[in-house]
Write a protein that holds these residues in place. Structure first.
Motif, PDB file in Angstrom:
ATOM      1  N   ARG A  97       6.360  -2.668   0.533  1.00 55.85           N
ATOM      2  CA  ARG A  97       7.493  -3.586   0.620  1.00 55.85           C
ATOM      3  C   ARG A  97       8.199  -3.455   1.965  1.00 55.85           C
ATOM      4  O   ARG A  97       8.030  -2.467   2.676  1.00 55.85           O
ATOM      5  CB  ARG A  97       8.512  -3.297  -0.488  1.00 55.85           C
ATOM      6  N   ARG A  99      12.196  -5.018   3.764  1.00 54.27           N
ATOM      7  CA  ARG A  99      13.346  -5.892   3.533  1.00 54.27           C
ATOM      8  C   ARG A  99      14.397  -5.731   4.624  1.00 54.27           C
ATOM      9  O   ARG A  99      14.514  -4.675   5.257  1.00 54.27           O
ATOM     10  CB  ARG A  99      13.969  -5.600   2.174  1.00 54.27           C
ATOM     11  N   THR A 126       5.892 -18.744   6.665  1.00 59.35           N
ATOM     12  CA  THR A 126       5.803 -18.010   5.409  1.00 59.35           C
ATOM     13  C   THR A 126       4.732 -16.925   5.525  1.00 59.35           C
ATOM     14  O   THR A 126       3.867 -16.978   6.412  1.00 59.35           O
ATOM     15  CB  THR A 126       5.455 -18.936   4.236  1.00 59.35           C
ATOM     16  N   VAL A 130       2.067 -12.852   0.239  1.00 57.80           N
ATOM     17  CA  VAL A 130       3.113 -11.837   0.093  1.00 57.80           C
ATOM     18  C   VAL A 130       4.321 -12.497  -0.573  1.00 57.80           C
ATOM     19  O   VAL A 130       4.682 -13.627  -0.241  1.00 57.80           O
ATOM     20  CB  VAL A 130       3.517 -11.267   1.472  1.00 57.80           C
ATOM     21  N   SER A 131       4.940 -11.812  -1.522  1.00 59.67           N
ATOM     22  CA  SER A 131       6.117 -12.339  -2.209  1.00 59.67           C
ATOM     23  C   SER A 131       7.339 -12.219  -1.304  1.00 59.67           C
ATOM     24  O   SER A 131       7.623 -11.143  -0.767  1.00 59.67           O
ATOM     25  CB  SER A 131       6.361 -11.570  -3.508  1.00 59.67           C
ATOM     26  N   THR A 132       8.073 -13.329  -1.122  1.00 59.33           N
ATOM     27  CA  THR A 132       9.277 -13.348  -0.293  1.00 59.33           C
ATOM     28  C   THR A 132      10.454 -13.843  -1.107  1.00 59.33           C
ATOM     29  O   THR A 132      10.419 -14.944  -1.663  1.00 59.33           O
ATOM     30  CB  THR A 132       9.105 -14.266   0.926  1.00 59.33           C
ATOM     31  N   ARG A 154      12.541 -17.289  -4.616  1.00 58.35           N
ATOM     32  CA  ARG A 154      11.326 -16.955  -3.881  1.00 58.35           C
ATOM     33  C   ARG A 154      10.725 -18.149  -3.142  1.00 58.35           C
ATOM     34  O   ARG A 154      10.838 -19.296  -3.578  1.00 58.35           O
ATOM     35  CB  ARG A 154      10.263 -16.427  -4.845  1.00 58.35           C
ATOM     36  N   HIS A 237      10.329  -8.652   1.205  1.00 52.42           N
ATOM     37  CA  HIS A 237       8.889  -8.828   1.028  1.00 52.42           C
ATOM     38  C   HIS A 237       8.351  -7.764   0.081  1.00 52.42           C
ATOM     39  O   HIS A 237       8.663  -6.584   0.232  1.00 52.42           O
ATOM     40  CB  HIS A 237       8.149  -8.682   2.367  1.00 52.42           C
ATOM     41  N   ILE A 240       3.016  -6.473   0.341  1.00 56.41           N
ATOM     42  CA  ILE A 240       2.618  -6.770   1.722  1.00 56.41           C
ATOM     43  C   ILE A 240       1.113  -6.600   1.914  1.00 56.41           C
ATOM     44  O   ILE A 240       0.498  -7.253   2.756  1.00 56.41           O
ATOM     45  CB  ILE A 240       3.399  -5.859   2.703  1.00 56.41           C
ATOM     46  N   TRP A 243      -1.415  -9.432   2.489  1.00 59.88           N
ATOM     47  CA  TRP A 243      -1.618 -10.076   3.789  1.00 59.88           C
ATOM     48  C   TRP A 243      -2.841  -9.454   4.473  1.00 59.88           C
ATOM     49  O   TRP A 243      -2.985  -8.240   4.519  1.00 59.88           O
ATOM     50  CB  TRP A 243      -0.388  -9.893   4.672  1.00 59.88           C
ATOM     51  N   TYR A 251       1.163 -10.886  11.581  1.00 57.38           N
ATOM     52  CA  TYR A 251       2.256 -10.914  10.605  1.00 57.38           C
ATOM     53  C   TYR A 251       3.549 -11.315  11.316  1.00 57.38           C
ATOM     54  O   TYR A 251       3.967 -10.664  12.273  1.00 57.38           O
ATOM     55  CB  TYR A 251       2.397  -9.534   9.970  1.00 57.38           C
TER      56      TYR A 251
END
Length: 276
Positions: A97, A99, A126, A130-132, A154, A237, A240, A243, A251
């Motif tokens: 992660r 942030r 974006t 990966v979750s944002t 998200r 995030h 990761i 990715w 990135y």
């Protein structure tokens, strides 16, 4: 000796409070007090800047997240960089992660009206898959069951949409009436209002999301486990490792601007604070 002690004591107070944003320092941006979240050891320590443009009033906040810029808790052993080893599931034990995020005080219960205005730059890229997350409602209590996000705003499939975690580990999209498209948000401010009632009673809980007084999303049911709640804003995030540089390229750094970070007990009070 007395003078030295006083100087040291004042220094400790100053250093101890440096992670906080006092609401008196930014009245037109927020009516809450915000503290850096999981930020110790980050490469970019000053990831929040106060700017005059773009802004809805005189000021707004610019949040920057460098690629994979993870940190750890000021106290305790939780880290976004590595799993703490107490849970085999990375999603619960930390790691994978990054942030640039702030958490709000005071915590609350029951029914609230919450606003956040977001400005996404033209060149925003974006990092899917990966979750944002750009904003959260989080529960905190005395048990692990109570310590979870209940709503994460998200970036998903080109949209900015709420995802609900009313039951731990379960991800619900709620009832979608209209999509909030990232491309429609570029280079302008979008003000989002949440009308929420946080409750462990599935017949009482709800979270509704509005943009320009239009209902975009509606969730009804359990919204918590009996703890207290707080909000988070910033770029977060997770996963990761999804990715792949060879497939997705370099990135990217992400920048998002924030304003109108307010929470009140009624819609009328909220609308008086919001700057258009």
């Amino acid at each position: 000796m007395k003078k030295i002690f006083v100087i040291i004591f004042i220094s400790i107070i100053f250093l101890g409070s440096s992670n906080f944003i006092n609401k008196a320092d930014a009245k037109e941006i927020t009516n809450l007090q915000w503290k850096k979240s999981v930020a110790k050891g980050k490469k970019l320590t000053k990831f929040r800047e106060t700017v005059s443009s773009p802004a809805l009033g005189e000021k707004a906040w610019k949040i920057t997240l460098l690629p994979r810029d993870c940190g750890r808790d000021q106290d305790g052993d939780y880290s976004d960089c590595t799993n703490n080893g107490r849970d085999a599931v990375v999603g619960h034990g930390g790691g994978d992660r990054a942030r640039s995020e702030y958490s709000a005080k005071p915590r609350y219960t029951g029914e609230k009206w919450i606003s956040v205005s977001i400005f996404i730059p033209k060149d925003f890229k974006t990092v899917e898959p990966v979750s944002t997350s750009l904003f959260q409602i989080y529960e905190w209590g005395n048990t692990n069951q109570q310590r979870h996000p209940r709503m994460m705003l998200r970036v998903k499939r080109g949209n900015l949409e709420p995802r609900y975690f009313a039951v731990n580990g379960m991800d619900s999209q709620g009832l979608i009436y209209k999509h909030l498209k990232i491309d429609d948000m570029r280079d302008k401010w979008t003000t989002i209002i949440f009308h929420t009632k946080m409750s462990k009673d599935p017949n009482k809980g709800f979270i509704k999301m509005y943009v320009d007084d239009v209902l975009y999303n509606d969730y009804k049911g359990r919204t918590g486990y009996g703890g207290k709640f707080f909000n988070k804003f910033g770029i977060y995030h997770s996963w990761i490792s999804r990715w792949n540089d060879e497939v997705h390229g370099e990135y990217p750094t992400q920048i998002v601007y924030y304003d109108n970070l307010f929470r009140t007990s009624s819609k009328e009070k909220l609308l008086k604070l919001i700057q258009n």
